[in-house]
Design a protein around this motif. Structure first.
Motif, PDB file in Angstrom:
ATOM      1  N   TYR A  40      13.392 -50.853  32.958  1.00 23.86           N
ATOM      2  CA  TYR A  40      12.225 -50.042  32.619  1.00 23.86           C
ATOM      3  C   TYR A  40      11.937 -49.056  33.733  1.00 23.86           C
ATOM      4  O   TYR A  40      11.737 -49.438  34.894  1.00 23.86           O
ATOM      5  CB  TYR A  40      10.998 -50.917  32.370  1.00 23.86           C
ATOM      6  CG  TYR A  40       9.778 -50.103  32.020  1.00 23.86           C
ATOM      7  CD1 TYR A  40       9.619 -49.578  30.741  1.00 23.86           C
ATOM      8  CD2 TYR A  40       8.801 -49.816  32.976  1.00 23.86           C
ATOM      9  CE1 TYR A  40       8.513 -48.788  30.417  1.00 23.86           C
ATOM     10  CE2 TYR A  40       7.692 -49.035  32.656  1.00 23.86           C
ATOM     11  CZ  TYR A  40       7.563 -48.533  31.373  1.00 23.86           C
ATOM     12  OH  TYR A  40       6.478 -47.751  31.061  1.00 23.86           O
TER      13      TYR A  40
ATOM     14  N   TYR B 168       3.525 -49.822  26.756  1.00 19.53           N
ATOM     15  CA  TYR B 168       4.695 -50.402  27.417  1.00 19.53           C
ATOM     16  C   TYR B 168       4.260 -51.440  28.457  1.00 19.53           C
ATOM     17  O   TYR B 168       4.874 -52.506  28.578  1.00 19.53           O
ATOM     18  CB  TYR B 168       5.530 -49.320  28.097  1.00 19.53           C
ATOM     19  CG  TYR B 168       6.577 -48.693  27.207  1.00 19.53           C
ATOM     20  CD1 TYR B 168       7.649 -49.446  26.735  1.00 19.53           C
ATOM     21  CD2 TYR B 168       6.514 -47.354  26.852  1.00 19.53           C
ATOM     22  CE1 TYR B 168       8.614 -48.875  25.918  1.00 19.53           C
ATOM     23  CE2 TYR B 168       7.474 -46.769  26.039  1.00 19.53           C
ATOM     24  CZ  TYR B 168       8.515 -47.534  25.582  1.00 19.53           C
ATOM     25  OH  TYR B 168       9.469 -46.974  24.768  1.00 19.53           O
TER      26      TYR B 168
ATOM     27  N   LEU C 242       5.397 -55.319  28.685  1.00 19.05           N
ATOM     28  CA  LEU C 242       6.108 -55.874  29.828  1.00 19.05           C
ATOM     29  C   LEU C 242       5.425 -57.112  30.394  1.00 19.05           C
ATOM     30  O   LEU C 242       6.070 -57.916  31.074  1.00 19.05           O
ATOM     31  CB  LEU C 242       6.255 -54.815  30.927  1.00 19.05           C
ATOM     32  CG  LEU C 242       7.161 -53.635  30.603  1.00 19.05           C
ATOM     33  CD1 LEU C 242       7.088 -52.591  31.712  1.00 19.05           C
ATOM     34  CD2 LEU C 242       8.599 -54.078  30.390  1.00 19.05           C
TER      35      LEU C 242
ATOM     36  N   THR D 252      13.941 -58.367  32.782  1.00 25.14           N
ATOM     37  CA  THR D 252      13.481 -56.995  32.964  1.00 25.14           C
ATOM     38  C   THR D 252      13.558 -56.563  34.417  1.00 25.14           C
ATOM     39  O   THR D 252      13.090 -57.270  35.310  1.00 25.14           O
ATOM     40  CB  THR D 252      12.028 -56.837  32.482  1.00 25.14           C
ATOM     41  OG1 THR D 252      11.926 -57.298  31.131  1.00 25.14           O
ATOM     42  CG2 THR D 252      11.594 -55.387  32.558  1.00 25.14           C
TER      43      THR D 252
ATOM     44  N   GLU E 102      14.603 -48.224  29.206  1.00 28.55           N
ATOM     45  CA  GLU E 102      13.379 -47.802  28.523  1.00 28.55           C
ATOM     46  C   GLU E 102      12.419 -47.126  29.501  1.00 28.55           C
ATOM     47  O   GLU E 102      12.615 -47.163  30.718  1.00 28.55           O
ATOM     48  CB  GLU E 102      12.677 -48.986  27.859  1.00 28.55           C
ATOM     49  CG  GLU E 102      12.946 -49.102  26.371  1.00 28.55           C
ATOM     50  CD  GLU E 102      12.450 -47.909  25.566  1.00 28.55           C
ATOM     51  OE1 GLU E 102      11.796 -47.003  26.131  1.00 28.55           O
ATOM     52  OE2 GLU E 102      12.729 -47.863  24.363  1.00 28.55           O
ATOM     53  N   GLY E 103      11.378 -46.529  28.933  1.00 29.48           N
ATOM     54  CA  GLY E 103      10.372 -45.841  29.726  1.00 29.48           C
ATOM     55  C   GLY E 103       9.642 -44.835  28.866  1.00 29.48           C
ATOM     56  O   GLY E 103       9.971 -44.643  27.683  1.00 29.48           O
TER      57      GLY E 103
END
Length: 210
Positions: free
Chosen positions: A126, A161, A165, A172, A9-10
């Motif tokens: 991430y 995001y 997080l 993660t 993700e990002g």
């Protein structure tokens, strides 16, 4: 590498798809790529956000659910691992940014009904990058409808995001990619796969790639 299901993700332009493809090839894994190119609402959303935000988010919710449900619940004897370039909660995060409060409330109700039917990834990778790097990547990949994305929108995505997080979520791995190019620097990619192969026990870990 023990992880069966990894999601990358990002922010927009962070390099999620590139890394997901590289990991899938390296580990002989099935690849799940977001099917944004077939979403007819996406170009319209960038032109008229308020008008098309709700149908856009609903269509992404349905498409992501269908895609992940089919992939994760259908075993493949030859490719046991799965690499995806998104997580399902991405739908909820973007909806929080793009929808009005009453629309978001309805969207959240729908999300909460279907989310329990999907397995969470064993590992979330991430990718973090400064806005300037994201804009450069967006420009270089040349999708017409993305070229006018303002910095302010990317900052909103970055913030939602980061808030996510900070919660107690799945395992993660966070990577700052401002000076990382996995595609053109095999040594940097090797640093990542070497780390993954060691199967460290952690909840949230920042991996410095040199």
């Amino acid at each position: 590498m023990d992880y069966r299901y990894i999601a990358v993700e990002g922010n927009i332009g962070a390099g999620k798809t590139t890394l997901a493809k590289m990991l899938a090839e390296h580990y002989n894994a099935r690849i799940v790529l977001e099917e944004f190119a077939d979403n007819t609402f996406l170009p319209k959303f960038y032109q008229e956000p308020e008008r098309y935000a709700f149908p856009l988010e609903l269509s992404f919710l349905a498409d992501r659910y269908k895609q992940l449900k089919e992939m994760i619940t259908t075993p493949d004897l030859f490719q046991e691992k799965i690499i995806a370039d998104y997580i399902f909660i991405k739908s909820k995060l973007f909806a929080r940014i793009n929808l009005k409060d009453e629309e978001y409330e309805l969207f959240q109700n729908l999300f909460n009904i279907i989310d329990p039917n999907l397995a969470a990834p064993d590992l979330l990778i991430y990718l973090h990058a400064p806005i300037s790097s994201l804009q450069r990547n967006i420009h270089n990949r040349g999708r017409d409808y993305e070229q006018q994305i303002p910095d302010e929108y990317l900052e909103k995505v970055q913030n939602v995001y980061q808030t996510y997080l900070k919660q107690d979520i799945s395992k993660t791995l966070i990577i700052d990619i401002s000076k990382v190019d996995f595609l053109r620097n095999p040594d940097q990619f090797a640093q990542l796969t070497t780390f993954l192969d060691k199967n460290y026990d952690f909840k949230s870990h920042y991996l410095a790639i040199e």
